[in-house]
Design an enzyme around this catalytic site. Structure first.
Site, PDB file in Angstrom:
ATOM      1  N   ALA A   1       2.186  21.040   3.478  1.00  0.00           N
ATOM      2  CA  ALA A   1       3.405  21.681   3.995  1.00  0.00           C
ATOM      3  C   ALA A   1       3.292  21.882   5.510  1.00  0.00           C
ATOM      4  CB  ALA A   1       3.621  23.017   3.293  1.00  0.00           C
TER       5      ALA A   1
ATOM      6  N   LYS B   1       1.553  20.157   7.637  1.00  0.00           N
ATOM      7  CA  LYS B   1       1.559  18.880   8.365  1.00  0.00           C
ATOM      8  C   LYS B   1       2.940  18.208   8.308  1.00  0.00           C
ATOM      9  CE  LYS B   1      -2.682  19.011   9.842  1.00  0.00           C
ATOM     10  NZ  LYS B   1      -2.983  19.089  11.275  1.00  0.00           N
TER      11      LYS B   1
ATOM     12  N   TYR C   1      -1.682  22.818   3.191  1.00  0.00           N
ATOM     13  CA  TYR C   1      -1.998  21.860   4.264  1.00  0.00           C
ATOM     14  C   TYR C   1      -0.885  20.811   4.393  1.00  0.00           C
ATOM     15  CZ  TYR C   1      -4.565  18.269   6.832  1.00  0.00           C
ATOM     16  OH  TYR C   1      -4.950  17.320   7.762  1.00  0.00           O
TER      17      TYR C   1
HETATM   18  N1  LIG Z   1     -10.627  14.277   9.394  1.00  0.00           N
HETATM   19  C1  LIG Z   1      -9.589  13.829   8.675  1.00  0.00           C
HETATM   20  O1  LIG Z   1      -9.738  13.075   7.706  1.00  0.00           O
HETATM   21  C2  LIG Z   1      -8.180  14.239   9.059  1.00  0.00           C
HETATM   22  C3  LIG Z   1      -7.123  13.618   8.383  1.00  0.00           C
HETATM   23  C4  LIG Z   1      -5.827  13.967   8.708  1.00  0.00           C
HETATM   24  C5  LIG Z   1      -5.591  14.905   9.698  1.00  0.00           C
HETATM   25  N2  LIG Z   1      -6.645  15.498  10.322  1.00  0.00           N
HETATM   26  C6  LIG Z   1      -6.331  16.510  11.339  1.00  0.00           C
HETATM   27  O2  LIG Z   1      -7.063  16.242  12.509  1.00  0.00           O
HETATM   28  C7  LIG Z   1      -7.357  17.475  13.165  1.00  0.00           C
HETATM   29  C8  LIG Z   1      -8.856  17.570  13.424  1.00  0.00           C
HETATM   30  O3  LIG Z   1      -9.521  17.440  12.186  1.00  0.00           O
HETATM   31  P1  LIG Z   1     -11.127  17.315  12.103  1.00  0.00           P
HETATM   32  O4  LIG Z   1     -11.421  16.482  10.913  1.00  0.00           O
HETATM   33  O5  LIG Z   1     -11.677  16.911  13.427  1.00  0.00           O
HETATM   34  O6  LIG Z   1     -11.503  18.837  11.775  1.00  0.00           O
HETATM   35  P2  LIG Z   1     -12.882  19.628  11.954  1.00  0.00           P
HETATM   36  O7  LIG Z   1     -12.840  20.757  10.991  1.00  0.00           O
HETATM   37  O8  LIG Z   1     -14.036  18.725  11.890  1.00  0.00           O
HETATM   38  O9  LIG Z   1     -12.773  20.229  13.433  1.00  0.00           O
HETATM   39  C9  LIG Z   1     -11.744  21.125  13.729  1.00  0.00           C
HETATM   40  C10 LIG Z   1     -12.055  21.859  15.019  1.00  0.00           C
HETATM   41  O10 LIG Z   1     -10.989  22.824  15.185  1.00  0.00           O
HETATM   42  C11 LIG Z   1     -11.562  24.089  15.470  1.00  0.00           C
HETATM   43  N3  LIG Z   1     -10.695  25.157  14.987  1.00  0.00           N
HETATM   44  C12 LIG Z   1     -10.564  25.628  13.706  1.00  0.00           C
HETATM   45  N4  LIG Z   1      -9.718  26.655  13.698  1.00  0.00           N
HETATM   46  C13 LIG Z   1      -9.292  26.844  14.972  1.00  0.00           C
HETATM   47  C14 LIG Z   1      -8.413  27.755  15.605  1.00  0.00           C
HETATM   48  N5  LIG Z   1      -7.812  28.746  14.909  1.00  0.00           N
HETATM   49  N6  LIG Z   1      -8.192  27.645  16.925  1.00  0.00           N
HETATM   50  C15 LIG Z   1      -8.825  26.682  17.644  1.00  0.00           C
HETATM   51  N7  LIG Z   1      -9.702  25.816  17.121  1.00  0.00           N
HETATM   52  C16 LIG Z   1      -9.922  25.889  15.785  1.00  0.00           C
HETATM   53  C17 LIG Z   1     -12.917  24.087  14.762  1.00  0.00           C
HETATM   54  O11 LIG Z   1     -13.800  25.037  15.348  1.00  0.00           O
HETATM   55  C18 LIG Z   1     -13.362  22.652  14.984  1.00  0.00           C
HETATM   56  O12 LIG Z   1     -14.053  22.499  16.196  1.00  0.00           O
HETATM   57  C19 LIG Z   1      -6.821  18.583  12.255  1.00  0.00           C
HETATM   58  O13 LIG Z   1      -5.537  18.972  12.691  1.00  0.00           O
HETATM   59  C20 LIG Z   1      -6.740  17.906  10.908  1.00  0.00           C
HETATM   60  O14 LIG Z   1      -5.787  18.493  10.050  1.00  0.00           O
HETATM   61  C21 LIG Z   1      -7.922  15.194  10.032  1.00  0.00           C
END
Ligand SMILES: NC(=O)c1ccc[n+]([C@@H]2O[C@H](COP(=O)([O-])OP(=O)(O)OC[C@H]3O[C@@H](n4cnc5c(N)ncnc54)[C@H](O)[C@@H]3O)[C@@H](O)[C@H]2O)c1
Length: 264
Positions: A165, A167, A163
Site C-alpha cells: 500500500a 509503495k 508495504y
Molecule cells: N532490496 C529490495 O529488494 C527492494 C525491492 C523493492 C524496493 N526496495 C526499496 O528500496 C529502498 C531501499 O531498500 P534496501 O533494500 O536498500 O533497504 P535496507 O533495509 O537494506 O536499507 C534501508 C536503509 O534505510 C535506513 N532507514 C530505515 N528507516 C529509516 C528512517 N526512518 N529514516 C531514514 N533512514 C531509514 C536504514 O537505516 C538503512 O540504512 C526501500 O525504499 C525499499 O522499499 C528494495
C-alpha cells in the site's frame, strides 16, 4: 544531526540521498559521487551513515553524513536547512529510505502499519516537501527527485499489505508531485525495484528459487542495477522523463510464471 568528512569539491551539484548508510542508498551515493555529484548522505542510523560517508571521503569523494529519520516531521526541514547551510542548495533528492518488514494482515498491529506507512510514505512526502520548499524559496528553476516504489506496488504477495500500500501510494504521489513541482522545473520520477539482494540472508533459498521462476532475466537484482537507473533519472539525459515509474525487476512484472502452457 551530525556532519562529517567534508571534502571540498567546488561547484559540483548536490544530491540528498535518504537511507544512505547501507544497501541501495549506499550504492546510489557511491554512484553519484563517482559521476560528478556531491552527496549529503542521510540515514536514521547516524553512526552507520557517518562511517559510510567517512569511508567515501577517505577515497576523496565529496560527501557529508547527516542523521535523519525521514518520518520525523520536525527533523526533516531542520536537517534539510542545515544541509543547505553546510553544503549549498540541493539539486536532487533520492527518497530511498524505506522498510519492508513481514506482517500477515490478521496479526498486524496498528503500530506495524503506522511504522511502514510513516517511514515509506510520510517520509517521502516530508522530504519532497522540504526539498521543494528549498528550491522555491531560493527562486531557482530545475531539479530532480527519484522516489522509491517497488514491484510490490503492482504485484501482491502475502505478508506485505502495508508495504504494498505504501509503495502503490508512492507511484501516485510521484505523478502528483511531477504536476505540482513542474512549474519549478523539478522532475519527479520513481523506480520500482524487483527483488534486489542487498545483503546475506535477505531471502531464503526457497524464496529465491520460487522468485527466479518469475524473472525472465534469469537472476535476482544487485544494487548497481538500481543505482545506474537512479543516476540516469537525475541526469540531463532524462530531461523529458517525468512522472514516470520505471520497473527495474528483470521483467518480473511482465507475468506470473515462465512455465509454458503447451496446448491450451
Ligand atoms: N532490496 C529490495 O529488494 C527492494 C525491492 C523493492 C524496493 N526496495 C526499496 O528500496 C529502498 C531501499 O531498500 P534496501 O533494500 O536498500 O533497504 P535496507 O533495509 O537494506 O536499507 C534501508 C536503509 O534505510 C535506513 N532507514 C530505515 N528507516 C529509516 C528512517 N526512518 N529514516 C531514514 N533512514 C531509514 C536504514 O537505516 C538503512 O540504512 C526501500 O525504499 C525499499 O522499499 C528494495
Amino acid at each position: 544531526m551530525t556532519a562529517s568528512a567534508h571534502v571540498s569539491a567546488g561547484d559540483l551539484p548536490l544530491a540528498i540521498v535518504t537511507g544512505a548508510a547501507r544497501s541501495l542508498g549506499h550504492d546510489i551515493s557511491r554512484w553519484l559521487l563517482q559521476h560528478g555529484w556531491r552527496v549529503a548522505m542521510t540515514d536514521a542510523d547516524g553512526d552507520g551513515v557517518k562511517a559510510a560517508a567517512a569511508a567515501f571521503a577517505s577515497e576523496g569523494l565529496p560527501t557529508q553524513a547527516w542523521q535523519l529519520d525521514v518520518s520525523d516531521a520536525h527533523a526533516v526541514p531542520v536537517v534539510f536547512d542545515a544541509i543547505q547551510k553546510a553544503m549549498g542548495l540541493p539539486e536532487a533528492l533520492v527518497n530511498n529510505a524505506g522498510i519492508y518488514p513481514d506482517h500477515v494482515l490478521l496479526d498486524m498491529r496498528v503500530e506495524d502499519w503506522d511504522r511502514v506507512i510513516g517511514i515509506n510514505l510520510r517520509g517521502t512526502f516530508l522530504c519532497t516537501q522540504a526539498f521543494g520548499r528549498q528550491r522555491r524559496d531560493a527562486g531557482v528553476h530545475g531539479g530532480a527527485i527519484v522516489n522509491f516504489a517497488s514491484a510490490a506496488a503492482f504485484s501482491a504477495r502475502p505478508g506485505v499489505a502495508h508495504y504494498s500500500a505504501s509503495k502503490a501510494a508512492i507511484v501516485m504521489f510521484t505523478k502528483s508531485c511531477a504536476q505540482e513541482l513542474g512549474p519549478l522545473g523539478i522532475r519527479v520520477n520513481a523506480v520500482a525495484p524487483g527483488l534486489i539482494e542487498v545483503r546475506e540472508g535477505q531471502v531464503t533459498p526457497e524464496y529465491r528459487d520460487a522468485y527466479l521462476t518469475m524473472i525472465p532475466r534469469g537472476r535476482t537484482g544487485r544494487a548497481p542495477d538500481i543505482s545506474g537507473v537512479v543516476g540516469f533519472l537525475l541526469s540531463p539525459e532524462a530531461d523529458f522523463v517525468n512522472a514516470e515509474c520505471i520497473a527495474v525487476d528483470g521483467g518480473f512484472l511482465a507475468g506470473r510464471s515462465l512455465v509454458r502452457a503447451g496446448t491450451l
